[in-house]
Design a protein around this motif. Structure first.
Motif, PDB file in Angstrom:
ATOM      1  N   THR A  40       0.863  -1.193   0.000  1.00  0.00           N
ATOM      2  CA  THR A  40       0.000   0.000   0.000  1.00  0.00           C
ATOM      3  C   THR A  40       0.889   1.230   0.000  1.00  0.00           C
ATOM      4  N   ILE A  41       0.391   2.317  -0.519  1.00  0.00           N
ATOM      5  CA  ILE A  41       1.135   3.573  -0.466  1.00  0.00           C
ATOM      6  C   ILE A  41       0.248   4.681   0.091  1.00  0.00           C
ATOM      7  N   GLY A  42       0.865   5.682   0.706  1.00  0.00           N
ATOM      8  CA  GLY A  42       0.106   6.810   1.241  1.00  0.00           C
ATOM      9  C   GLY A  42       0.919   8.084   1.148  1.00  0.00           C
ATOM     10  N   ARG A  43       0.205   9.196   1.170  1.00  0.00           N
ATOM     11  CA  ARG A  43       0.841  10.515   1.098  1.00  0.00           C
ATOM     12  C   ARG A  43       0.473  11.297   2.361  1.00  0.00           C
ATOM     13  N   LEU A  44       1.486  11.879   3.020  1.00  0.00           N
ATOM     14  CA  LEU A  44       1.252  12.666   4.228  1.00  0.00           C
ATOM     15  C   LEU A  44       1.677  14.106   3.967  1.00  0.00           C
ATOM     16  N   ASP A  45       0.766  15.046   4.125  1.00  0.00           N
ATOM     17  CA  ASP A  45       1.076  16.478   4.006  1.00  0.00           C
ATOM     18  C   ASP A  45       0.956  17.109   5.388  1.00  0.00           C
ATOM     19  N   PHE A  46       1.956  17.883   5.745  1.00  0.00           N
ATOM     20  CA  PHE A  46       1.990  18.504   7.074  1.00  0.00           C
ATOM     21  C   PHE A  46       2.025  20.012   6.931  1.00  0.00           C
ATOM     22  N   GLY A  47       1.083  20.717   7.559  1.00  0.00           N
ATOM     23  CA  GLY A  47       1.226  22.157   7.720  1.00  0.00           C
ATOM     24  C   GLY A  47       2.303  22.405   8.773  1.00  0.00           C
ATOM     25  N   VAL A  48       2.658  23.675   8.989  1.00  0.00           N
ATOM     26  CA  VAL A  48       3.646  23.987  10.030  1.00  0.00           C
ATOM     27  C   VAL A  48       3.098  23.487  11.377  1.00  0.00           C
ATOM     28  N   GLY A  49       3.911  22.717  12.092  1.00  0.00           N
ATOM     29  CA  GLY A  49       3.477  22.161  13.376  1.00  0.00           C
ATOM     30  C   GLY A  49       2.523  20.983  13.251  1.00  0.00           C
ATOM     31  N   GLY A  50       2.285  20.517  12.039  1.00  0.00           N
ATOM     32  CA  GLY A  50       1.316  19.435  11.822  1.00  0.00           C
ATOM     33  C   GLY A  50       1.733  18.125  12.472  1.00  0.00           C
ATOM     34  N   VAL A  51       0.757  17.368  12.900  1.00  0.00           N
ATOM     35  CA  VAL A  51       0.986  16.143  13.673  1.00  0.00           C
ATOM     36  C   VAL A  51       0.182  14.989  13.074  1.00  0.00           C
ATOM     37  N   ILE A  52       0.805  13.824  12.944  1.00  0.00           N
ATOM     38  CA  ILE A  52       0.054  12.582  12.729  1.00  0.00           C
ATOM     39  C   ILE A  52       0.071  11.901  14.090  1.00  0.00           C
ATOM     40  N   PRO A  53      -1.069  11.861  14.764  1.00  0.00           N
ATOM     41  CA  PRO A  53      -1.080  11.379  16.151  1.00  0.00           C
ATOM     42  C   PRO A  53      -0.769   9.888  16.267  1.00  0.00           C
ATOM     43  N   LEU A  54      -0.474   9.438  17.473  1.00  0.00           N
ATOM     44  CA  LEU A  54      -0.147   8.024  17.737  1.00  0.00           C
ATOM     45  C   LEU A  54      -1.218   7.113  17.168  1.00  0.00           C
ATOM     46  N   HIS A  55      -0.762   6.159  16.365  1.00  0.00           N
ATOM     47  CA  HIS A  55      -1.702   5.209  15.744  1.00  0.00           C
ATOM     48  C   HIS A  55      -0.965   3.920  15.421  1.00  0.00           C
ATOM     49  N   THR A  56      -1.697   2.870  15.134  1.00  0.00           N
ATOM     50  CA  THR A  56      -1.063   1.622  14.713  1.00  0.00           C
ATOM     51  C   THR A  56      -1.716   1.128  13.433  1.00  0.00           C
ATOM     52  N   HIS A  57      -0.960   0.308  12.709  1.00  0.00           N
ATOM     53  CA  HIS A  57      -1.493  -0.436  11.570  1.00  0.00           C
ATOM     54  C   HIS A  57      -1.409  -1.904  11.988  1.00  0.00           C
ATOM     55  N   PRO A  58      -2.531  -2.501  12.360  1.00  0.00           N
ATOM     56  CA  PRO A  58      -2.457  -3.851  12.929  1.00  0.00           C
ATOM     57  C   PRO A  58      -1.942  -4.907  11.969  1.00  0.00           C
ATOM     58  N   ARG A  59      -2.018  -4.641  10.663  1.00  0.00           N
ATOM     59  CA  ARG A  59      -1.676  -5.704   9.713  1.00  0.00           C
ATOM     60  C   ARG A  59      -0.396  -5.434   8.912  1.00  0.00           C
ATOM     61  N   ALA A  60       0.387  -4.401   9.258  1.00  0.00           N
ATOM     62  CA  ALA A  60       1.529  -4.107   8.385  1.00  0.00           C
ATOM     63  C   ALA A  60       2.611  -3.273   9.063  1.00  0.00           C
ATOM     64  N   SER A  61       3.854  -3.516   8.641  1.00  0.00           N
ATOM     65  CA  SER A  61       4.949  -2.596   8.947  1.00  0.00           C
ATOM     66  C   SER A  61       4.883  -1.455   7.943  1.00  0.00           C
ATOM     67  N   GLN A  62       5.542  -0.336   8.278  1.00  0.00           N
ATOM     68  CA  GLN A  62       5.463   0.863   7.439  1.00  0.00           C
ATOM     69  C   GLN A  62       6.829   1.486   7.248  1.00  0.00           C
ATOM     70  N   LEU A  63       7.101   1.899   6.021  1.00  0.00           N
ATOM     71  CA  LEU A  63       8.277   2.716   5.729  1.00  0.00           C
ATOM     72  C   LEU A  63       7.798   4.129   5.455  1.00  0.00           C
ATOM     73  N   ILE A  64       8.577   5.131   5.913  1.00  0.00           N
ATOM     74  CA  ILE A  64       8.273   6.518   5.538  1.00  0.00           C
ATOM     75  C   ILE A  64       9.496   7.068   4.823  1.00  0.00           C
ATOM     76  N   VAL A  65       9.281   7.877   3.803  1.00  0.00           N
ATOM     77  CA  VAL A  65      10.379   8.622   3.186  1.00  0.00           C
ATOM     78  C   VAL A  65       9.969  10.087   3.145  1.00  0.00           C
ATOM     79  N   VAL A  66      10.846  10.930   3.660  1.00  0.00           N
ATOM     80  CA  VAL A  66      10.565  12.369   3.700  1.00  0.00           C
ATOM     81  C   VAL A  66      10.961  12.974   2.348  1.00  0.00           C
ATOM     82  N   ILE A  67      10.048  13.713   1.743  1.00  0.00           N
ATOM     83  CA  ILE A  67      10.314  14.346   0.436  1.00  0.00           C
ATOM     84  C   ILE A  67      10.627  15.830   0.614  1.00  0.00           C
ATOM     85  N   GLU A  68       9.915  16.468   1.544  1.00  0.00           N
ATOM     86  CA  GLU A  68      10.163  17.894   1.833  1.00  0.00           C
ATOM     87  C   GLU A  68      10.019  18.105   3.335  1.00  0.00           C
ATOM     88  N   GLY A  69      10.894  18.943   3.894  1.00  0.00           N
ATOM     89  CA  GLY A  69      10.729  19.358   5.276  1.00  0.00           C
ATOM     90  C   GLY A  69      11.465  18.476   6.272  1.00  0.00           C
TER      91      GLY A  69
END
Ligand SMILES: *[C@@H]1O[C@H](CO)[C@@H](O)[C@H](O)[C@H]1NC(C)=O
Ligand SMILES: *[C@@H]1O[C@H](CO)[C@@H](O)[C@H](O)[C@H]1NC(C)=O
Ligand SMILES: *[C@@H]1O[C@H](CO)[C@@H](O)[C@H](O)[C@H]1NC(C)=O
Length: 224
Positions: free
Chosen positions: A86-115
């Motif tokens: 699966t793939i996903g896109r995360l956009d963050f405003g200044v100070g933006g937060v993705i709060p604590l969460h889990t994905h019960p069925r998968a490990s996750q990689l993140i790659v930072v493109i900007e910021g």
């Protein structure tokens, strides 16, 4: 540079073995689905467009945490069905937060493109692993563990994530506690939070107004 990163990123995610014995099993949304995903569309009805997804060409809807998330799960991207990716896109405003969460069925990689993004997870031994990530840095969040990301830079941030399931599931701690219909008395009993705090948070997460205010100063002072 970006294509190389995506190539590595995709290979890593694909190492989560798929059990298919056919080349692909494009989701047939009109047929019943089961615990391993959707039924397969007849190969004669499959077109290249089943393997192409435009849903990440814009950001998602901005949430209360000043971030937006757009996903390509098998529910929107039929070619992913059965492939364990699966793939996903995360956009963050200044100070933006993705709060604590889990994905019960998968490990996750993140790659930072900007910021600049502060990211971390907590193990089942309750040890926190937290690091500041810069452009093109990657971090992996092992399956099922609570994790978060915070934009600690002075400008917007952009990251992509890849997960080892065509439908990894998302459970966000705040939403499970304060947006679900679990009662305040059960939350106070199980968390030891006081009822006033629980009611206040239920109001924040139940409402549609952007009531969350980022303390930019404290976010930027997070050093890891
Ligand atoms: C995103 O893709 C959709 C579907 O192809 C298209 O209609 C839309 O114009 C695209 N938006 C951008 C910003 O490229
Ligand atoms: C949300 O992000 C925008 C864009 O970066 C920024 O201008 C705004 O101050 C942020 N909002 C809050 C509540 O921090
Ligand atoms: C929560 O709501 C669902 C329906 O939306 C209902 O089936 C369930 O019983 C409710 N749970 C409690 C504890 O009230």
């Amino acid at each position: 540079m970006i294509p190389t990163i995506f190539f590595i990123f995709t290979l890593l995610s694909l190492s989560h073995a798929s059990s298919l014995v056919v080349d692909f099993c494009v989701a047939d949304y009109t047929a019943p689905s089961g615990p391993t995903g959707y039924s397969c569309k007849s190969p004669k009805d499959v077109t290249v467009d089943d393997f192409v997804y435009h849903g990440l060409n814009t950001s998602g809807k901005t949430n209360i945490f000043n971030t937006s998330v757009a996903f390509g799960f098998d529910t929107q991207f039929p070619g992913l069905n059965g492939l364990g990716i699966t793939i996903g896109r995360l956009d963050f405003g200044v100070g933006g937060v993705i709060p604590l969460h889990t994905h019960p069925r998968a490990s996750q990689l993140i790659v930072v493109i900007e910021g600049t993004i502060l990211a971390g997870f907590v193990s089942t031994d309750n040890v926190a692993y937290i690091k500041t990530l810069h452009k093109y840095d990657l971090m992996v969040f092992p399956q099922g563990l609570l994790h978060f990301q915070i934009n600690v830079g002075d400008s917007n941030a952009l990251a992509f994530v890849s997960l080892g399931s065509a439908n990894p599931g998302i459970q966000t701690l705040d939403f499970a506690l304060f947006q679900s219909n679990i009662s305040t008395s059960i939350i106070t009993a199980t968390t030891l939070l006081d009822a006033d705090t629980v009611e206040k948070l239920k109001d924040v997460f139940g409402g549609s107004d952007l009531k969350f205010v980022v303390d930019h100063e404290s976010v930027r002072n997070m050093q890891y």
